[in-house]
Enzyme design. Structure first.
Site, PDB file in Angstrom:
ATOM      1  N   HIS A   1       0.849  -1.195   0.000  1.00 36.02           N
ATOM      2  CA  HIS A   1       0.000   0.000   0.000  1.00 36.02           C
ATOM      3  C   HIS A   1       0.885   1.246   0.000  1.00 36.02           C
ATOM      4  O   HIS A   1       2.112   1.143   0.090  1.00 36.02           O
ATOM      5  CB  HIS A   1      -0.967   0.008   1.186  1.00 36.02           C
ATOM      6  CG  HIS A   1      -0.319   0.087   2.531  1.00 36.02           C
ATOM      7  ND1 HIS A   1       0.289  -0.989   3.128  1.00 36.02           N
ATOM      8  CD2 HIS A   1      -0.176   1.126   3.408  1.00 36.02           C
ATOM      9  CE1 HIS A   1       0.764  -0.637   4.305  1.00 36.02           C
ATOM     10  NE2 HIS A   1       0.508   0.648   4.492  1.00 36.02           N
TER      11      HIS A   1
ATOM     12  N   ASP B   1       5.575   4.626   5.386  1.00 35.61           N
ATOM     13  CA  ASP B   1       6.356   3.600   6.078  1.00 35.61           C
ATOM     14  C   ASP B   1       6.444   2.305   5.270  1.00 35.61           C
ATOM     15  O   ASP B   1       7.041   1.326   5.728  1.00 35.61           O
ATOM     16  CB  ASP B   1       5.795   3.331   7.480  1.00 35.61           C
ATOM     17  CG  ASP B   1       4.352   2.864   7.480  1.00 35.61           C
ATOM     18  OD1 ASP B   1       3.613   3.178   6.530  1.00 35.61           O
ATOM     19  OD2 ASP B   1       3.946   2.203   8.459  1.00 35.61           O
TER      20      ASP B   1
ATOM     21  N   ASP C   1       0.637  -8.257  10.089  1.00 33.89           N
ATOM     22  CA  ASP C   1       0.679  -6.954  10.754  1.00 33.89           C
ATOM     23  C   ASP C   1       0.389  -7.092  12.245  1.00 33.89           C
ATOM     24  O   ASP C   1      -0.601  -7.693  12.643  1.00 33.89           O
ATOM     25  CB  ASP C   1      -0.363  -6.051  10.078  1.00 33.89           C
ATOM     26  CG  ASP C   1      -0.503  -4.682  10.727  1.00 33.89           C
ATOM     27  OD1 ASP C   1       0.415  -4.252  11.443  1.00 33.89           O
ATOM     28  OD2 ASP C   1      -1.549  -4.045  10.494  1.00 33.89           O
TER      29      ASP C   1
ATOM     30  N   HIS D   1     -11.310   9.337  15.299  1.00 33.11           N
ATOM     31  CA  HIS D   1     -10.310   8.548  14.574  1.00 33.11           C
ATOM     32  C   HIS D   1     -10.601   7.069  14.775  1.00 33.11           C
ATOM     33  O   HIS D   1     -11.108   6.652  15.823  1.00 33.11           O
ATOM     34  CB  HIS D   1      -8.894   8.855  15.076  1.00 33.11           C
ATOM     35  CG  HIS D   1      -7.843   7.963  14.479  1.00 33.11           C
ATOM     36  ND1 HIS D   1      -7.476   8.040  13.161  1.00 33.11           N
ATOM     37  CD2 HIS D   1      -7.100   6.964  15.021  1.00 33.11           C
ATOM     38  CE1 HIS D   1      -6.541   7.138  12.912  1.00 33.11           C
ATOM     39  NE2 HIS D   1      -6.299   6.472  14.023  1.00 33.11           N
TER      40      HIS D   1
ATOM     41  N   GLY E   1      -6.250   2.084  11.441  1.00 31.73           N
ATOM     42  CA  GLY E   1      -6.238   1.253  10.243  1.00 31.73           C
ATOM     43  C   GLY E   1      -5.644  -0.119  10.475  1.00 31.73           C
ATOM     44  O   GLY E   1      -5.462  -0.881   9.517  1.00 31.73           O
ATOM     45  N   HIS E   2      -5.361  -0.456  11.734  1.00 34.11           N
ATOM     46  CA  HIS E   2      -4.701  -1.726  12.045  1.00 34.11           C
ATOM     47  C   HIS E   2      -5.601  -2.612  12.892  1.00 34.11           C
ATOM     48  O   HIS E   2      -6.314  -2.128  13.791  1.00 34.11           O
ATOM     49  CB  HIS E   2      -3.388  -1.471  12.787  1.00 34.11           C
ATOM     50  CG  HIS E   2      -2.403  -0.681  11.998  1.00 34.11           C
ATOM     51  ND1 HIS E   2      -1.538  -1.254  11.109  1.00 34.11           N
ATOM     52  CD2 HIS E   2      -2.167   0.655  11.953  1.00 34.11           C
ATOM     53  CE1 HIS E   2      -0.784  -0.313  10.550  1.00 34.11           C
ATOM     54  NE2 HIS E   2      -1.157   0.852  11.052  1.00 34.11           N
TER      55      HIS E   2
ATOM     56  N   ASP F   1      20.413  12.375   6.362  1.00 32.73           N
ATOM     57  CA  ASP F   1      20.607  13.761   6.786  1.00 32.73           C
ATOM     58  C   ASP F   1      21.175  14.481   5.578  1.00 32.73           C
ATOM     59  O   ASP F   1      22.374  14.700   5.472  1.00 32.73           O
ATOM     60  CB  ASP F   1      21.564  13.827   7.974  1.00 32.73           C
ATOM     61  CG  ASP F   1      21.770  15.257   8.479  1.00 32.73           C
ATOM     62  OD1 ASP F   1      21.090  16.164   7.966  1.00 32.73           O
ATOM     63  OD2 ASP F   1      22.609  15.470   9.367  1.00 32.73           O
TER      64      ASP F   1
END
Length: 549
Positions: free
Chosen positions: A70, A74, A191, A362, A365-366, A441
């Site tokens: 997706h 992350d 997950d 809220h 999504g997990h 960095d």
């Protein structure tokens, strides 16, 4: 006899973010996801953190493609860095490919092949047959991937929740998961982000109902709703609530504007092109009670739109007593202090803040424990490795797997850099290697853990520089000079610096003829550092400079 199939975890096991792994049989390999982790408070100066993909650059592998589950950062944020080093095709749903292409091309990487795969479609990726199975998550187009290998099926869930009433009506492929379970799943990778949370997650569509209530209760105030720029289902429901209450919508934040435009192009919002949008430059032309602002910055990021608004750094408008700010997202672990700093600032301005702990604005999504247990029961994997989460999440998911029937010893907790080998004999540990963080960095790999320790030391205790000139024969030329920054600034400073100069002179005079400059610098750091600790209880960074003439 077929060789073992290797699964090597490059990131995402023990932290939230930088999710990535590689599946290989012989020299043939596919990568699943390649995401970033956003820097923690103890990583000063770091932009993002990458999975340790150096293995993919250095190993003798034929990399046939990246399977992307997706479009969250992350899971796709590190793709430009990886593909710049090792170009390969990228596979995923239409929505995921649109997000990945935008992210990659925005970073200046070109020449990549993007291959859209439909729900339940199987594609050949090198020697692997890969099926993309729809799952529900907080972004459209999320999928699980089922990878057929010569050691059986490996099923990777991606990030998911079991949402029975998804906003876009795209159903979770539970029937297909059950069918794969009946055929036999050798290894399940699932997950774990909410594995320590009891019960089931709320449907995403339930948030829309609460948002409508909050909009109705705040008719006399300007509304600002803060959420992730990629949470298109949430944005769709905010737009609907705004339209239902007769409010114009102002999008603040470049990533948000870019993603909404992308969603429009993909036809993800019902009703066609959006209407009722206004530019932030014109916001003062409207009655505040007729405006809804959607902004990024739910994690308190310093560069975000919300942070600029809260701390009066936005050139167009500021938040005040007639504003209500709705935080329509969870706080990522580690970001709590930054988020509450912004909420406290909003309170100082007289604004009203609404966040998930006080109102259900809220939904995660997990999947929580009941949903994870359902999937484990349907799939009935022979072997199980929890992925995506901090160690406490992995441990909770591991225990749940045992409770739902996975045989003890056939479920294991792994970490970044670990390898597991799937063969006729079962699941065994392979050769672990570095799962280190790759820090960005400006450039990748310019800093490491040692540099970060120095930066933390500088921020906490300052720096002391000892500068001296040495002539041939290891003799001092003149007096050593001592400089300090961010260390002490009181009546003690002059005396301490003179005393440190004496320590430096004594160290040089005690140097043997056969001991070089490197040894001298080590001794200066040790002896000056010890003296400072004894006198001040502080640990500034000691930097010895030695000039040879």
């Amino acid at each position: 006899m077929p060789r073992a199939v290797s699964v090597r975890f490059l990131g995402g096991l023990g932290e939230i973010g930088r999710n990535s792994l590689v599946i290989s049989q012989g020299r043939d390999a596919v990568v699943i996801d390649c995401g970033v982790m956003f820097p923690k408070a103890d990583m000063p100066g770091v932009d993002v953190v990458l999975p340790d993909y150096r293995y993919l650059v250095e190993a003798d592998l034929d990399l046939h493609g990246v399977l992307v589950t997706h479009g969250h950062e992350d899971h796709i944020g590190a793709l430009p860095h990886l593909l710049r080093e090792v170009p390969m095709p990228v596979y995923g749903s239409a929505v995921t490919m649109a997000f990945a292409r935008s992210r990659i091309e925005q970073s200046g990487v070109s020449g990549i092949s993007y291959r859209e795969v439909g729900d339940y479609q199987s594609v050949k990726v090198g020697p692997f047959d890969v099926e993309f199975i729809p799952v529900t998550h907080s972004i459209p187009g999320a999928t699980a991937v089922a990878v057929s290998t010569h050691q059986g099926l490996i099923l990777h869930t991606g990030d998911f929740k079991v949402d029975r009433t998804p906003v876009d009506s795209r159903a979770f492929g539970l029937d297909r998961m059950a069918a794969l379970g009946a055929q036999g799943v050798r290894l399940l990778l699932s997950d774990s982000t909410n594995a320590d949370e009891p019960g089931s997650s709320n449907s995403e569509s339930s948030v829309g109902v609460v948002l409508e209530e909050v909009f109705a209760e705040n008719q006399d105030r300007r509304l600002t709703v803060v959420c992730f720029a990629s949470h298109l289902h949430r944005i769709q429901q905010i737009l609907a609530a705004a339209a239902g209450s007769g409010r114009k919508v102002c999008l603040v934040g470049r990533s948000l504007q870019r993603n909404v435009k992308l969603a429009e192009q993909l036809g993800l919002f019902p009703g066609g092109p959006l209407t009722g949008l206004i530019d932030v430059e014109a916001i003062d032309d409207y009655d505040p009670t007729s405006v809804c602002v959607i902004a990024t910055g739910s994690q308190g990021e310093h560069s975000s739109a919300l942070h600029r608004l809260a701390f009066a750094k936005d050139p167009w408008f500021t938040i005040g007593e007639r504003d209500t700010v709705i935080f329509s997202s969870d706080t990522i672990p580690g970001n709590e202090s930054a988020v509450y700093r912004v909420i406290n600032q909003l309170a100082r301005l007289g604004a009203r803040a609404i966040y998930p702990s006080v109102r259900r604005v809220h939904s995660s999504g997990h999947a929580r424990r009941d949903e994870l247990a359902l999937l484990l029961t349907l799939v009935r994997p022979e072997f199980f490795v929890p992925v995506h989460g901090e160690y406490r999440h992995l441990a909770a998911h591991h225990q749940l797997a045992l409770e739902t029937g996975v045989v003890r010893g056939q479920a294991r907790i792994c970490g970044d850099g670990d390898e597991v080998l799937l063969s006729e004999r079962g699941l065994a540990s392979g050769v672990s290697r570095s799962g280190d963080y790759l820090y960005v960095d400006g450039e990748v790999g310019d800093i490491n853990a040692s540099v970060l320790r120095d930066r933390r030391s500088l921020s906490a205790d300052g720096i002391v520089v000892t500068a001296l000139t040495m002539a041939e024969g290891r003799k001092l030329v003149g007096e050593p000079e001592i400089f300090s920054f961010g260390w002490v600034h009181d009546e003690r400073e002059e005396g301490l610096l003179l005393a440190i100069r004496d320590v430096v002179s004594a160290t040089v005079n005690g140097l043997h003829d056969d001991q070089g400059v490197t040894h001298l610098k080590e001794q200066l750091k040790r002896r000056v550092g010890r003296y400072i600790r004894e006198q001040t209880k502080r640990r500034p960074l000691v930097v010895p400079l030695v000039i040879e003439v």
